[in-house]
Write a protein that holds these residues in place. Sequence first.
Motif, mmCIF file in Angstrom:
data_model
loop_
_atom_site.group_PDB
_atom_site.id
_atom_site.type_symbol
_atom_site.label_atom_id
_atom_site.label_comp_id
_atom_site.label_asym_id
_atom_site.label_seq_id
_atom_site.Cartn_x
_atom_site.Cartn_y
_atom_site.Cartn_z
ATOM 1 N N ILE A 8 0.845 -1.193 0.000
ATOM 2 C CA ILE A 8 0.000 0.000 0.000
ATOM 3 C C ILE A 8 0.879 1.241 0.000
ATOM 4 N N ASN A 9 0.304 2.336 -0.517
ATOM 5 C CA ASN A 9 1.016 3.607 -0.367
ATOM 6 C C ASN A 9 0.437 4.336 0.844
ATOM 7 N N LYS A 10 0.864 5.557 1.066
ATOM 8 C CA LYS A 10 0.461 6.284 2.270
ATOM 9 C C LYS A 10 -1.029 6.630 2.296
ATOM 10 N N LYS A 11 -1.706 6.473 1.156
ATOM 11 C CA LYS A 11 -3.155 6.708 1.096
ATOM 12 C C LYS A 11 -3.928 5.398 0.942
ATOM 13 N N ASN A 12 -3.273 4.270 1.249
ATOM 14 C CA ASN A 12 -3.859 2.931 1.132
ATOM 15 C C ASN A 12 -4.130 2.523 -0.312
ATOM 16 N N GLY A 13 -3.542 3.220 -1.284
ATOM 17 C CA GLY A 13 -3.696 2.838 -2.679
ATOM 18 C C GLY A 13 -2.972 1.533 -2.952
ATOM 19 N N ILE A 14 -3.643 0.641 -3.728
ATOM 20 C CA ILE A 14 -3.021 -0.642 -4.064
ATOM 21 C C ILE A 14 -2.934 -0.873 -5.572
ATOM 22 N N GLY A 15 -3.769 -0.182 -6.351
ATOM 23 C CA GLY A 15 -3.734 -0.457 -7.777
ATOM 24 C C GLY A 15 -4.428 0.586 -8.603
ATOM 25 N N LYS A 16 -4.251 0.418 -9.908
ATOM 26 C CA LYS A 16 -4.942 1.263 -10.879
ATOM 27 C C LYS A 16 -5.072 0.474 -12.174
ATOM 28 N N GLY A 17 -6.276 0.464 -12.728
ATOM 29 C CA GLY A 17 -6.504 -0.240 -13.978
ATOM 30 C C GLY A 17 -6.197 -1.720 -13.890
ATOM 31 N N ASN A 18 -6.528 -2.335 -12.763
ATOM 32 C CA ASN A 18 -6.290 -3.754 -12.503
ATOM 33 C C ASN A 18 -4.804 -4.127 -12.562
ATOM 34 N N GLU A 19 -3.942 -3.166 -12.233
ATOM 35 C CA GLU A 19 -2.503 -3.405 -12.156
ATOM 36 C C GLU A 19 -2.003 -2.866 -10.817
ATOM 37 N N LEU A 20 -0.897 -3.425 -10.345
ATOM 38 C CA LEU A 20 -0.277 -2.899 -9.140
ATOM 39 C C LEU A 20 0.200 -1.472 -9.388
ATOM 40 N N LEU A 21 0.155 -0.644 -8.351
ATOM 41 C CA LEU A 21 0.635 0.736 -8.480
ATOM 42 C C LEU A 21 2.145 0.796 -8.643
ATOM 43 N N TYR A 22 2.841 -0.167 -8.057
ATOM 44 C CA TYR A 22 4.302 -0.120 -8.026
ATOM 45 C C TYR A 22 4.859 -1.480 -8.422
ATOM 46 N N ARG A 23 5.983 -1.468 -9.121
ATOM 47 C CA ARG A 23 6.752 -2.685 -9.411
ATOM 48 C C ARG A 23 7.985 -2.627 -8.527
ATOM 49 N N MET A 24 7.967 -3.424 -7.489
ATOM 50 C CA MET A 24 9.031 -3.375 -6.496
ATOM 51 C C MET A 24 9.638 -4.761 -6.346
ATOM 52 N N PRO A 25 10.821 -4.969 -6.924
ATOM 53 C CA PRO A 25 11.433 -6.305 -6.898
ATOM 54 C C PRO A 25 11.555 -6.920 -5.503
ATOM 55 N N GLU A 26 11.942 -6.133 -4.514
ATOM 56 C CA GLU A 26 12.095 -6.701 -3.163
ATOM 57 C C GLU A 26 10.745 -7.087 -2.565
ATOM 58 N N ASP A 27 9.702 -6.345 -2.875
ATOM 59 C CA ASP A 27 8.361 -6.695 -2.411
ATOM 60 C C ASP A 27 7.906 -8.002 -3.061
ATOM 61 N N LEU A 28 8.177 -8.159 -4.348
ATOM 62 C CA LEU A 28 7.794 -9.396 -5.040
ATOM 63 C C LEU A 28 8.558 -10.593 -4.479
ATOM 64 N N LYS A 29 9.831 -10.398 -4.147
ATOM 65 C CA LYS A 29 10.612 -11.481 -3.538
ATOM 66 C C LYS A 29 10.033 -11.856 -2.176
ATOM 67 N N ARG A 30 9.660 -10.857 -1.404
ATOM 68 C CA ARG A 30 9.074 -11.123 -0.085
ATOM 69 C C ARG A 30 7.745 -11.858 -0.228
ATOM 70 N N PHE A 31 6.919 -11.412 -1.172
ATOM 71 C CA PHE A 31 5.633 -12.065 -1.431
ATOM 72 C C PHE A 31 5.860 -13.543 -1.753
ATOM 73 N N LYS A 32 6.784 -13.808 -2.649
ATOM 74 C CA LYS A 32 7.060 -15.192 -3.052
ATOM 75 C C LYS A 32 7.568 -16.006 -1.863
ATOM 76 N N ARG A 33 8.494 -15.443 -1.092
ATOM 77 C CA ARG A 33 9.060 -16.147 0.054
ATOM 78 C C ARG A 33 7.987 -16.485 1.090
ATOM 79 N N LEU A 34 7.094 -15.544 1.365
ATOM 80 C CA LEU A 34 6.075 -15.764 2.389
ATOM 81 C C LEU A 34 4.967 -16.710 1.931
ATOM 82 N N THR A 35 4.579 -16.653 0.656
ATOM 83 C CA THR A 35 3.410 -17.414 0.203
ATOM 84 C C THR A 35 3.726 -18.790 -0.380
#
Length: 162
Positions: A8-35
């Motif tokens: 999320i961003n500071k306004k709780n935004g998560i997406g736009k146009g059915n896409e993630l707002l941000y492409r963050m490699p470390e976040d994707l790695k964390r997502f994969k590791r946790l799930t």
Amino acid sequence: MIHTIVAINKKNGIGKGNELLYRMPEDLKRFKRLTTGHTVIMGRKTYASLPNGALPNRRNIVISSTLTSLPDAEVYPSIATALAKCSEAEDIFMIGGASIYKEALPLTDILHLTIIEDELASADTFFPTINYSEWELIEEISHPADEKHLHAYKFSDYKRIK
């Protein structure tokens, strides 16, 4: 145990146009590791946004009122129905979108947030408001902006206060 994982961003935004707002490699790695190795529950639009269909090495469950089957995922009409098909021993991760998050947040035991230090991105999809008085911070790791991450961010894990 039910986990919710979201960036999320500071306004709780998560997406736009059915896409993630941000492409963050470390976040994707964390997502994969946790799930990986666990169950992920997502809405139909989130499933449709995945580039290669179901996420590998996870039990994929899609919540849909219109679909009845998918070749690479289980489909159920509601979160309650899906949870009834899961064992109590499973770690279940709610991975979006907005309507799944809204329904799942009250059921969540552990909240895994990636908080992006940005409020300017134009979002059309938002995470529900978090009442932080209901949560205990377990761990928080801050990261500065760098060449792969345009904004500073932090990984914040919370446990629901019973």
